[in-house]
Design a protein around this motif. Structure first.
Motif, PDB file in Angstrom:
ATOM      1  N   LYS A 241       0.840  -1.216   0.000  1.00  0.00           N
ATOM      2  CA  LYS A 241       0.000   0.000   0.000  1.00  0.00           C
ATOM      3  C   LYS A 241       0.871   1.261   0.000  1.00  0.00           C
ATOM      4  O   LYS A 241       0.596   2.234  -0.707  1.00  0.00           O
ATOM      5  N   ASP A 245       0.828   4.021  -3.064  1.00  0.00           N
ATOM      6  CA  ASP A 245       0.494   5.427  -2.786  1.00  0.00           C
ATOM      7  C   ASP A 245       1.576   6.360  -3.308  1.00  0.00           C
ATOM      8  O   ASP A 245       1.284   7.428  -3.868  1.00  0.00           O
ATOM      9  N   LYS A 249       1.021   9.031  -6.414  1.00  0.00           N
ATOM     10  CA  LYS A 249       1.273  10.442  -6.148  1.00  0.00           C
ATOM     11  C   LYS A 249       2.256  11.032  -7.150  1.00  0.00           C
ATOM     12  O   LYS A 249       2.139  12.201  -7.555  1.00  0.00           O
TER      13      LYS A 249
END
Length: 265
Positions: A241, A245, A249
């Protein structure tokens, strides 16, 4: 029965006093063992195993002493009974040979440090956490609930997954057109913050091993992270995770399954 009816208050007191003393001794000894053996350190699981094993032995010895004391107070010839055990030893040995084998196997498991309470082990394709080791049996609980109770003498081969640290292994897929050096540099920088502050089971920061697979649409980058024993599964989910992320981003393209819909009239 007549002996029981003839007991007076004085006899009852003489019987109860040693029984109470035995019980108090049991609690005092186990309390002392608890203080000595259950200190929080890296060998806590082994100490806990030894403590419970000795506690079981003490419990049986105290029960035997209490029974003999009560029989003696009722007028039974306890000395003759104990002496008779020597004559019947061969017969009892045959009757209790399996029990003795279990005890010896249990002592061997503990002294040779095969596993301890709390360890994750595998016996005959059954993998789980050791709940308890008694004089006769070992109890192992699988992650989804079932409990295996196996006689100690039956444990001839065991896989212990808790002896050493484990490794979380995560493969991240990125678009084949993405710059690998750029991604490695980005992840090296961002993964500096992936440490014990996020999870106490992380032993060392993640390391990027590089590309381990290439397909026509994607490339797979492998990252590993050292964890405490058998904690790799939780850390893998957390690491996966965390990396996704970061990539989202930074707008790094990752392959995904496309679903083509046809509108037929």
């Amino acid at each position: 029965w007549s002996n029981l009816m003839n007991l007076n208050i004085n006899d009852i007191f003489k019987t109860l006093l040693p029984v109470i003393i035995y019980i108090l001794l049991y609690f005092l000894i186990t309390k002392a063992l608890k203080i000595m053996l259950r200190t929080k350190d890296k060998n806590f699981k082994k100490r806990e195993t030894i403590y419970r094993f000795i506690k079981n032995i003490l419990k049986i010895l105290i029960l035997i002493l209490i029974v003999l004391t009560i029989l003696s107070s009722l007028g039974f010839n306890v000395k003759g009974f104990v002496a008779g055990l020597g004559l019947a030893g061969a017969v009892m040995g045959l009757a209790f040979q399996d029990f003795i084998k279990d005890i010896i196997a249990g002592i061997t498991i503990i002294t040779e440090d095969y596993f301890s309470i709390g360890d994750v082990i595998e016996i005959e394709d059954f993998k789980g956490t050791v709940l308890n080791i008694t004089l006769r049996t070992t109890k192992i609980k699988k992650w989804d609930g079932p409990v295996l109770i196996i006689n100690n003498k039956m444990i001839t081969k065991v896989i212990n997954s808790s002896m050493y640290n484990s490794f979380a292994i995560v493969d991240i897929l990125v678009d084949i057109k993405e710059n690998t050096e750029k991604i490695n540099s980005l992840l090296n920088k961002k993964l500096e913050n992936f440490d014990k502050t996020l999870d106490k089971n992380i032993v060392d920061k993640p390391k990027i091993l590089g590309i381990n697979k290439i397909d026509k649409n994607y490339q797979s980058i492998r990252i590993i992270c050292e964890t405490k024993a058998e904690e790799q599964y939780n850390i893998e989910r957390l690491l996966r995770k965390y990396i996704v992320d970061v990539l989202l981003k930074e707008k790094i393209n990752m392959p995904y399954e496309r679903l083509n819909l046809k509108n037929e009239r």
